[in-house]
Design a protein around this motif. Structure first.
Motif, short mmCIF file in Angstrom:
data_model
loop_
_atom_site.label_atom_id
_atom_site.label_comp_id
_atom_site.label_asym_id
_atom_site.label_seq_id
_atom_site.Cartn_x
_atom_site.Cartn_y
_atom_site.Cartn_z
N ASP A 149 0.94 20.14 -7.37
CA ASP A 149 0.86 18.90 -8.14
C ASP A 149 2.08 18.04 -7.82
N PHE A 150 1.83 16.85 -7.34
CA PHE A 150 2.91 15.92 -6.99
C PHE A 150 2.66 14.61 -7.74
N GLY A 151 3.32 14.46 -8.86
CA GLY A 151 3.15 13.25 -9.66
C GLY A 151 1.73 13.04 -10.13
N GLY A 152 1.04 14.14 -10.43
CA GLY A 152 -0.33 14.03 -10.89
C GLY A 152 -1.36 14.02 -9.79
N VAL A 153 -0.91 14.12 -8.54
CA VAL A 153 -1.81 14.15 -7.39
C VAL A 153 -1.75 15.53 -6.75
N SER A 154 -2.90 16.13 -6.51
CA SER A 154 -2.95 17.46 -5.87
C SER A 154 -2.86 17.30 -4.36
N ILE A 155 -1.83 17.91 -3.76
CA ILE A 155 -1.61 17.79 -2.32
C ILE A 155 -1.38 19.16 -1.69
N LEU A 156 -1.51 19.21 -0.38
CA LEU A 156 -1.10 20.37 0.41
C LEU A 156 0.10 19.92 1.24
N PRO A 157 1.32 20.26 0.81
CA PRO A 157 2.50 19.75 1.50
C PRO A 157 2.64 20.30 2.91
N ASP A 164 0.88 -1.17 0.00
CA ASP A 164 0.00 0.00 0.00
C ASP A 164 0.91 1.22 0.00
N VAL A 165 0.71 2.12 -0.94
CA VAL A 165 1.51 3.33 -1.05
C VAL A 165 0.60 4.55 -0.90
N VAL A 166 0.96 5.43 0.03
CA VAL A 166 0.14 6.59 0.35
C VAL A 166 0.98 7.86 0.24
N ILE A 167 0.40 8.90 -0.33
CA ILE A 167 1.05 10.22 -0.37
C ILE A 167 0.39 11.10 0.67
N ALA A 168 1.16 11.57 1.63
CA ALA A 168 0.61 12.36 2.73
C ALA A 168 0.30 13.79 2.27
N SER A 169 -0.77 14.35 2.83
CA SER A 169 -1.17 15.72 2.51
C SER A 169 -1.87 16.32 3.72
N ASN A 170 -1.79 17.62 3.85
CA ASN A 170 -2.50 18.31 4.91
C ASN A 170 -3.99 18.40 4.61
N ASP A 171 -4.79 18.62 5.64
CA ASP A 171 -6.23 18.76 5.50
C ASP A 171 -6.54 20.14 4.91
N PRO A 172 -7.19 20.20 3.74
CA PRO A 172 -7.47 21.52 3.13
C PRO A 172 -8.37 22.41 3.98
N LYS A 173 -9.24 21.82 4.81
CA LYS A 173 -10.13 22.62 5.65
C LYS A 173 -9.36 23.37 6.74
N LYS A 174 -8.20 22.82 7.13
CA LYS A 174 -7.41 23.44 8.19
C LYS A 174 -6.21 24.21 7.64
N ASN A 175 -6.05 24.20 6.33
CA ASN A 175 -4.89 24.86 5.72
C ASN A 175 -5.33 25.63 4.49
N GLU A 176 -6.29 26.53 4.67
CA GLU A 176 -6.87 27.25 3.55
C GLU A 176 -5.87 28.17 2.86
N GLU A 177 -4.84 28.62 3.58
CA GLU A 177 -3.86 29.53 2.99
C GLU A 177 -2.75 28.78 2.27
N ASN A 178 -2.71 27.47 2.40
CA ASN A 178 -1.69 26.65 1.76
C ASN A 178 -2.19 26.24 0.38
N HIS A 179 -1.49 26.63 -0.66
CA HIS A 179 -1.94 26.37 -2.02
C HIS A 179 -1.61 24.94 -2.45
N PRO A 180 -2.53 24.27 -3.14
CA PRO A 180 -2.28 22.91 -3.61
C PRO A 180 -1.08 22.85 -4.55
#
Length: 212
Positions: free
Chosen positions: A42-50, A24-40
């Motif tokens: 693109d990480f390998g085709g996946v939208s994340i909040l680092p 199982d491979v997972v890409i970690a990301s922050n919760d967008p609801k708690k990080n509204e000022e953090n812009h998404p």
């Protein structure tokens, strides 16, 4: 990060059974609801909040160290990633029962560790969590740290860490390794040096972490 010639891949291929064949491979990301000022991003085709971390260099400048109070990239609950709901529920219930009545010296209930979630005898796949994260500078444009931050920012690149969890499998042949380390260098890499005045600060208001 891990190519076909790496020691990690080599050890997987040495195994005689198929325990490590499926991950199982997972890409970690922050919760967008708690990080509204953090812009998404693109990480390998996946939208994340680092996530973001303060850092410094080891004395030989071959390594960066996640510094101050949040040296860990993820949370204990990251070990529950990747499973289907039935397996997830079974693992959580098993760990909860195993820790029941296991109290700390303070009298509080002892919390689960990531290791607990991989040692339940409930079948699950090995897990790799990839943590893309951005580095914070120290507001000194002449520092090596800030120069690296600007270089990564200009190239639109993130730094990545990984976490690997292997479920306990008693049918798997045990493998032991002998190794030698330079203890002084190892402790410096982990704890920092005496000239790093902020290394043992009890807080870091700029740091964030993956949400539970």
């Amino acid at each position: 990060m891990i190519d076909k010639s790496s020691p990690f891949v080599h050890e997987i291929r040495k195994r005689n059974n198929h325990v490590l064949d499926k991950w199982d491979v997972v890409i970690a990301s922050n919760d967008p609801k708690k990080n509204e000022e953090n812009h998404p991003v693109d990480f390998g085709g996946v939208s994340i909040l680092p996530i973001g971390r303060s850092f410094d260099f080891a004395s030989n400048r071959q390594f960066i160290r996640i510094s101050k109070s949040k040296k860990r990239l993820g949370n204990v609950s990251d070990a529950l990633s990747g499973m289907d709901k039935a397996t997830y529920d079974a693992v959580v219930d098993s760990v909860k029962k195993s820790l029941a009545g296991n109290l700390m010296k303070s009298g509080k209930q002892r919390g689960a560790t990531q290791s607990n979630y991989f040692n339940t005898d409930i079948p699950r796949n090995p897990l790799m969590v990839i943590y893309p994260f951005r580095l914070f500078g120290n507001s000194d444009p002449n520092s090596n740290e800030d120069k690296l931050v600007e270089k990564l920012k200009s190239a639109h690149q993130l730094v990545c860490g990984i976490s690997i969890g292997i479920p306990d499998n008693r049918s798997e042949e045990r493998m032991d390794y002998d190794y030698v380390i330079n203890r002084v260098a190892q402790m410096e890499l982990i704890e920092g040096t005496s000239d790093q005045s902020n290394w043992h600060e009890s807080f870091d208001e700029d740091d964030d972490e993956t949400d539970e």
